[in-house]
Design an enzyme around this catalytic site. Structure first.
Site, PDB file in Angstrom:
ATOM      1  N   CYS A  32       0.872  -1.292   0.116  1.00  0.00           N
ATOM      2  CA  CYS A  32       0.086  -0.277  -0.226  1.00  0.00           C
ATOM      3  C   CYS A  32       0.961   1.276   0.068  1.00  0.00           C
ATOM      4  O   CYS A  32       2.145   1.119   0.130  1.00  0.00           O
ATOM      5  CB  CYS A  32      -1.062   0.120   1.145  1.00  0.00           C
ATOM      6  SG  CYS A  32      -0.328   0.181   2.705  1.00  0.00           S
ATOM      7  N   CYS A  90      -2.321   1.484  -4.438  1.00  0.00           N
ATOM      8  CA  CYS A  90      -1.228   2.146  -4.773  1.00  0.00           C
ATOM      9  C   CYS A  90      -1.225   2.484  -6.299  1.00  0.00           C
ATOM     10  O   CYS A  90      -0.119   3.134  -6.770  1.00  0.00           O
ATOM     11  CB  CYS A  90       0.212   1.491  -4.458  1.00  0.00           C
ATOM     12  SG  CYS A  90       0.371  -0.175  -5.254  1.00  0.00           S
ATOM     13  N   CYS A 125       2.874   0.845  -8.622  1.00  0.00           N
ATOM     14  CA  CYS A 125       3.519  -0.557  -8.400  1.00  0.00           C
ATOM     15  C   CYS A 125       3.957  -1.107  -9.685  1.00  0.00           C
ATOM     16  O   CYS A 125       3.305  -1.331 -10.557  1.00  0.00           O
ATOM     17  CB  CYS A 125       2.245  -1.425  -7.719  1.00  0.00           C
ATOM     18  SG  CYS A 125       1.860  -1.015  -6.233  1.00  0.00           S
TER      19      CYS A 125
END
Length: 134
Positions: free
Chosen positions: A11, A85, A89
Site C-alpha cells: 500500500c 497504490c 506498483c
C-alpha cells in the site's frame, strides 16, 4: 531458494492496510508462506490505530517498520497484493496480481478501522485457502 510461496502486500505508506494483511497472513499460515510488505511512499511509523485493531485480534504488528517496496521484492514474489497504490506498483509478467480496494485507515478512529481490519481478515483467509489448495 525458498520453496515457500512468497506473498507481498503493498500500500502507499506501508503503515496500515498492508501491515494488517501481513500480520494476519503471518499468524494464519504458521510459517508456510513467506510474507512481505512494502509501500511506494513509506510512512515513518505503523498507524497506531491499526496496531490497536490488530492487538484486539491477538496479533502484534507494533514492531513493524514501514518499508519501501522495491522492484526486486515484486520480482521475487509469487503473489503481489496491492491496496490502493494505483500505477506506482511495478508489474512483472507471469506474476499473480490482485488489487484489494480497501479504505485507507489513516486518520480514522478504532470504530472505523475495525471493519477495514475485518475485511482484510476475510480476504487473507480466502487467499490462504487458495494458496494451500494450489
Amino acid at each position: 531458494m525458498s520453496t515457500k510461496p512468497v506473498v507481498l502486500f503493498v500500500c502507499i505508506h506501508n503503515a496500515g492496510r498492508s501491515q494488517m494483511a501481513a500480520g494476519y497472513l503471518t499468524a494464519m499460515s504458521g510459517g508456510e508462506i513467506e510474507v512481505r510488505s512494502g509501500g511506494s511512499e513509506p510512512g515513518d511509523q505503523i498507524n497506531p490505530v491499526a496496531i490497536q485493531a490488530m492487538a484486539e485480534e491477538g496479533i502484534d504488528i507494533s514492531q513493524g517498520v514501514p518499508q519501501l517496496m522495491t522492484t526486486e521484492q515484486v520480482r521475487d514474489s509469487d503473489v503481489v497484493i496491492t491496496m490502493g497504490c494505483g500505477d506506482v506498483c511495478p508489474i512483472f509478467p507471469g506474476k499473480r496480481y490482485e488489487d484489494w480496494e480497501l479504505v485507507d485507515p489513516a486518520g480514522k478512529g478504532i470504530d472505523e478501522v475495525r471493519p477495514i481490519r475485518d475485511d482484510i481478515k476475510r480476504r487473507v483467509e480466502a487467499l490462504l485457502a487458495e494458496l494451500r489448495s494450489a
